[in-house]
Design a protein around this motif. Structure first.
Motif, PDB file in Angstrom:
ATOM      1  N   ILE A  14       0.828  -1.209   0.000  1.00 14.31           N
ATOM      2  CA  ILE A  14       0.000   0.000   0.000  1.00 14.31           C
ATOM      3  C   ILE A  14       0.865   1.263   0.000  1.00 14.31           C
ATOM      4  O   ILE A  14       0.506   2.251  -0.623  1.00 14.31           O
ATOM      5  N   GLN A  15       2.003   1.224   0.654  1.00 15.98           N
ATOM      6  CA  GLN A  15       2.905   2.382   0.646  1.00 15.98           C
ATOM      7  C   GLN A  15       3.528   2.578  -0.729  1.00 15.98           C
ATOM      8  O   GLN A  15       3.724   3.708  -1.171  1.00 15.98           O
ATOM      9  N   LEU A  16       3.841   1.482  -1.414  1.00 17.72           N
ATOM     10  CA  LEU A  16       4.417   1.578  -2.757  1.00 17.72           C
ATOM     11  C   LEU A  16       3.444   2.241  -3.722  1.00 17.72           C
ATOM     12  O   LEU A  16       3.823   3.140  -4.475  1.00 17.72           O
ATOM     13  N   ALA A  29      -5.413   2.841  -1.562  1.00 17.15           N
ATOM     14  CA  ALA A  29      -4.519   1.718  -1.879  1.00 17.15           C
ATOM     15  C   ALA A  29      -5.059   0.424  -1.277  1.00 17.15           C
ATOM     16  O   ALA A  29      -5.056  -0.623  -1.926  1.00 17.15           O
ATOM     17  N   GLN A  30      -5.523   0.485  -0.034  1.00 14.65           N
ATOM     18  CA  GLN A  30      -6.074  -0.710   0.610  1.00 14.65           C
ATOM     19  C   GLN A  30      -7.279  -1.242  -0.164  1.00 14.65           C
ATOM     20  O   GLN A  30      -7.422  -2.454  -0.356  1.00 14.65           O
ATOM     21  N   HIS A  35      -9.776  -5.377  -3.696  1.00 12.77           N
ATOM     22  CA  HIS A  35     -10.630  -5.685  -4.839  1.00 12.77           C
ATOM     23  C   HIS A  35      -9.889  -6.416  -5.955  1.00 12.77           C
ATOM     24  O   HIS A  35     -10.458  -6.635  -7.029  1.00 12.77           O
ATOM     25  N   GLY A  36      -8.629  -6.768  -5.727  1.00 13.15           N
ATOM     26  CA  GLY A  36      -7.891  -7.554  -6.703  1.00 13.15           C
ATOM     27  C   GLY A  36      -7.437  -6.790  -7.926  1.00 13.15           C
ATOM     28  O   GLY A  36      -7.243  -7.370  -8.993  1.00 13.15           O
ATOM     29  N   VAL A  44      -2.536 -11.836  -9.389  1.00 16.36           N
ATOM     30  CA  VAL A  44      -3.333 -10.952  -8.532  1.00 16.36           C
ATOM     31  C   VAL A  44      -3.017 -11.289  -7.078  1.00 16.36           C
ATOM     32  O   VAL A  44      -2.939 -12.449  -6.692  1.00 16.36           O
ATOM     33  N   ASP A  45      -2.813 -10.248  -6.276  1.00 12.65           N
ATOM     34  CA  ASP A  45      -2.482 -10.455  -4.866  1.00 12.65           C
ATOM     35  C   ASP A  45      -3.353  -9.542  -4.015  1.00 12.65           C
ATOM     36  O   ASP A  45      -3.523  -8.376  -4.325  1.00 12.65           O
ATOM     37  N   TYR A  46      -3.928 -10.102  -2.955  1.00 12.74           N
ATOM     38  CA  TYR A  46      -4.863  -9.370  -2.096  1.00 12.74           C
ATOM     39  C   TYR A  46      -4.242  -8.938  -0.774  1.00 12.74           C
ATOM     40  O   TYR A  46      -4.941  -8.399   0.076  1.00 12.74           O
TER      41      TYR A  46
END
Length: 68
Positions: A14-16, A29-30, A35-36, A44-46
């Motif tokens: 999320i920081q990136l 970001a979260q 939501h993929g 895809v990474d959650y």
């Protein structure tokens, strides 16, 4: 492709996204991760707290970020 230099061993996903200017806030970001909408090294990474390291590639809405 955006090349992003990470300080230290890793940066949380999320920081990136926020640091690369692809989202406006950490909250946004979260949501996009949940939501993929984020692809990490081709899948895809959650995970919001995923540790992105040098050599990883993150894709989001047509943009690619390579962590160097």
């Amino acid at each position: 492709m955006i090349e992003f230099k990470v300080e230290g061993d890793y940066i949380p996903m999320i920081q990136l996204l926020k640091a690369a200017g692809l989202v406006q806030t950490g909250g946004e970001a979260q949501i996009v991760v949940e939501h993929g909408e984020v692809v990490y090294n081709g899948e895809v990474d959650y995970r919001k707290r995923l540790k992105v390291k040098q050599g990883d590639v993150v894709e989001f809405r047509g943009q690619k970020i390579k962590v160097v």
